[in-house]
Design an enzyme around this catalytic site. Structure first.
Site, PDB file in Angstrom:
ATOM      1  N   ASN A 213      -0.502  25.281 -15.999  1.00  0.00           N
ATOM      2  CA  ASN A 213      -0.339  26.186 -14.896  1.00  0.00           C
ATOM      3  C   ASN A 213      -1.146  27.680 -15.743  1.00  0.00           C
ATOM      4  O   ASN A 213      -0.034  27.618 -16.928  1.00  0.00           O
ATOM      5  CB  ASN A 213       0.459  26.301 -14.740  1.00  0.00           C
ATOM      6  CG  ASN A 213       0.945  26.779 -13.577  1.00  0.00           C
ATOM      7  OD1 ASN A 213      -0.103  27.918 -13.331  1.00  0.00           O
ATOM      8  ND2 ASN A 213       2.221  26.983 -12.643  1.00  0.00           N
TER       9      ASN A 213
ATOM     10  N   ARG B 217      -3.742  24.144 -12.013  1.00  0.00           N
ATOM     11  CA  ARG B 217      -3.233  25.384 -11.182  1.00  0.00           C
ATOM     12  C   ARG B 217      -4.248  26.179 -10.788  1.00  0.00           C
ATOM     13  O   ARG B 217      -4.504  27.000 -12.030  1.00  0.00           O
ATOM     14  CB  ARG B 217      -2.073  25.331 -11.400  1.00  0.00           C
ATOM     15  CG  ARG B 217      -1.681  26.160 -10.104  1.00  0.00           C
ATOM     16  CD  ARG B 217      -0.186  26.871 -10.054  1.00  0.00           C
ATOM     17  NE  ARG B 217      -0.149  27.735  -8.875  1.00  0.00           N
ATOM     18  CZ  ARG B 217       0.898  28.588  -8.901  1.00  0.00           C
ATOM     19  NH1 ARG B 217       1.170  29.537 -10.008  1.00  0.00           N
ATOM     20  NH2 ARG B 217       0.826  29.868  -7.707  1.00  0.00           N
TER      21      ARG B 217
ATOM     22  N   HIS C 109       1.233  28.644  -1.674  1.00  0.00           N
ATOM     23  CA  HIS C 109       2.224  27.854  -2.052  1.00  0.00           C
ATOM     24  C   HIS C 109       1.681  26.056  -1.652  1.00  0.00           C
ATOM     25  O   HIS C 109       2.411  25.514  -1.038  1.00  0.00           O
ATOM     26  CB  HIS C 109       3.687  27.624  -1.414  1.00  0.00           C
ATOM     27  CG  HIS C 109       4.788  29.091  -2.453  1.00  0.00           C
ATOM     28  ND1 HIS C 109       4.893  29.699  -1.679  1.00  0.00           N
ATOM     29  CD2 HIS C 109       4.676  28.768  -3.681  1.00  0.00           C
ATOM     30  CE1 HIS C 109       5.747  30.636  -2.400  1.00  0.00           C
ATOM     31  NE2 HIS C 109       5.455  30.244  -3.961  1.00  0.00           N
TER      32      HIS C 109
ATOM     33  N   ARG D 120       9.801  40.850  -3.029  1.00  0.00           N
ATOM     34  CA  ARG D 120       8.790  40.697  -2.396  1.00  0.00           C
ATOM     35  C   ARG D 120       9.061  41.195  -1.270  1.00  0.00           C
ATOM     36  O   ARG D 120      10.160  40.661  -0.446  1.00  0.00           O
ATOM     37  CB  ARG D 120       7.481  39.574  -2.120  1.00  0.00           C
ATOM     38  CG  ARG D 120       7.192  39.799  -3.819  1.00  0.00           C
ATOM     39  CD  ARG D 120       5.924  38.418  -3.664  1.00  0.00           C
ATOM     40  NE  ARG D 120       5.751  37.685  -4.582  1.00  0.00           N
ATOM     41  CZ  ARG D 120       5.367  36.574  -5.110  1.00  0.00           C
ATOM     42  NH1 ARG D 120       4.784  35.774  -4.291  1.00  0.00           N
ATOM     43  NH2 ARG D 120       6.036  35.884  -5.954  1.00  0.00           N
TER      44      ARG D 120
ATOM     45  N   GLU E 269       5.138  20.429  -8.029  1.00  0.00           N
ATOM     46  CA  GLU E 269       4.015  21.046  -7.521  1.00  0.00           C
ATOM     47  C   GLU E 269       2.612  19.908  -9.145  1.00  0.00           C
ATOM     48  O   GLU E 269       1.774  20.122  -8.818  1.00  0.00           O
ATOM     49  CB  GLU E 269       3.901  22.328  -7.865  1.00  0.00           C
ATOM     50  CG  GLU E 269       4.503  22.727  -6.841  1.00  0.00           C
ATOM     51  CD  GLU E 269       4.592  24.424  -6.943  1.00  0.00           C
ATOM     52  OE1 GLU E 269       3.803  25.228  -6.172  1.00  0.00           O
ATOM     53  OE2 GLU E 269       6.102  24.806  -7.608  1.00  0.00           O
TER      54      GLU E 269
END
Ligand code: ADP
Length: 399
Positions: free
Chosen positions: A7, A91, A180, A241, A384
């Site tokens: 990743n 990823r 996601h 955010r 993940e």
């Protein structure tokens, strides 16, 4: 059979080597500050022993090189030969509309990934750099791209088309993509395993609540809507955010508040969310503590966070015509019992009831709803990396 999961961020690289026969993590690590004078690799082997390499890794190729050297290291490594790595799963944040599944990376795929840079200018370039570096260092090992966006490609048009000029979608690809996906897919499949039920006849709402947070409506095993949008800025309020706000606020910041476009983007991405409201922190441990101590704005930040999640859950229950199960996952979802309880407060009208005793849990698979709750509520830790490794294997098995 061992799969290396990579990743790549702009200045970091996370990796895990997974033995697929047992799903055991053989080792994992992180290279940070790539491109700077004081880069560092932190590697952990199965018994949690730490090995640190300080140096100057000028680019991702050098970073991957040091990762491979570490995997092969006589003392700290876990393999003897690089060919023991059966495949590498990468990823990749954005696959655009092209990819609804993971894919074996060839030159054509790399070209498509480069085309997607305009949709994910911060994330895709380091992902691509990582792939190219791995290809150079391991030319005979298959590389698979696993996309954050792929799981959401099943959304119907009414969910992903924005009510703006249609030509903007046609010309620039401006639409909801969602992110996601790997995590939402993993936890929903895990729920099926735990319940011993086929999720193809279930209505599930998955709440991935980490620094970045998104909610996904999964009907019959497929994503039918999700809260993040064209970018990961949309949806519920997050650590830093803003989530969904009136779009005029961005132009107002530029035209009336004197922000440059970069400053406006920086404000909404990095200085908003629960950090922006509270002025305390983006970390929920700090916020919960502060709110308990009487900090009014910390409490307000948390209330806004819960309010938006509650609204999103109710909206998705409406879109699916009900909900059978709700899943909480990621840093906040797995660890914060206060968040889970507060988000679902007052939702018995939808048949959702939490058991405080079961809800007092952290980081393990537990059903936290009461016996008479019509909706099952679960905490399911996400994984993940394992999902990326599983997808990698699946692609190779289907070639
Ligand atoms: P990401 O992968 O998006 O960076 P994570 O899924 O790792 O984020 O979640 C990180 C967040 O999880 C932290 O910012 C913190 O707010 C939250 N978190 C972690 N542990 C706890 C805890 N015990 N209680 C409340 N929140 C927690």
């Amino acid at each position: 059979m061992k799969i290396l999961v990579i990743n790549c961020g702009s200045s970091s690289l996370k990796y895990q080597l997974i033995e697929m026969n047992t799903e055991e993590v053989m080792c994992q690590g992180l290279v940070e500050r790539i491109g700077l004078a004081d880069s560092v690799l932190t590697h952990k082997n199965p018994i949690g022993k730490k090995y640190v390499v300080n140096g100057k890794f000028t680019n991702h190729k050098e970073a991957i090189n040091i990762v491979l050297e570490t995997l092969l290291d006589k003392k700290y490594g876990v393999i003897q030969d690089i060919n023991e790595i059966y495949a590498v799963g990468h990823r990749v944040v954005h696959g655009g509309e092209k990819y609804s599944n993971s894919v074996l990376i060839d030159d054509e795929v790399l070209c498509h990934l480069e085309e997607c840079i305009k949709l994910a200018p911060i994330h895709n370039p380091p992902n691509i750099t990582g792939i190219k570096a791995c290809k150079e260092l391991m030319p005979n090992t298959p590389m698979i791209a696993v996309f954050d966006t792929a799981f959401h490609q099943t959304m119907p048009q009414e969910a992903y088309i924005y009510p703006i000029e249609y030509s903007l979608y046609e010309k620039y690809g401006i639409r909801k993509y969602g992110f996601h996906g790997t995590s939402h897919k993993y936890v929903s499949q895990k729920l099926g395993e735990v319940l011993n039920r086929d999720i193809k006849d279930m209505k599930i709402i998955s709440c991935h609540l980490g620094n970045g947070a998104s909610i996904c409506a999964i009907k019959d095993g497929k994503s039918i809507d999700t809260s993040m949008g064209f970018t990961p800025l949309a949806g519920i309020a997050m650590g830093t955010r803003c989530g969904n706000i009136d779009p005029s606020i961005s132009t107002f910041l530029i035209e009336e508040c004197g922000y440059t476009p970069e400053e406006a983007s920086d404000s909404l991405n990095k200085k908003s969310g629960v950090l922006g409201i509270s002025g305390v922190s983006s970390d929920f441990r700090d916020l919960e503590k502060s709110a308990l101590e009487g900090n009014r704005r910390a409490k307000l930040a948390l209330d806004i966070f819960y309010y938006r999640i509650r609204g999103q859950i109710a909206a998705y229950a409406a879109h699916m015509g009900g909900v059978d199960a709700i899943i909480f996952t990621a840093g906040i979802g797995e660890n914060s019992s206060i968040t889970r309880k507060s988000c679902l407060e007052g939702m018995d009208f939808l048949g959702i009831k939490i058991d405080d005793k079961w809800n007092d849990v952290r980081g393990e698979i537990v059903e936290i709803s009461t016996e008479d709750s019509q909706v099952k509520v679960f905490v399911i830790p996400t994984n993940e990396e394992l999902m990326i490794a599983n997808e990698t294997l699946e692609v190779l098995n289907n070639i």
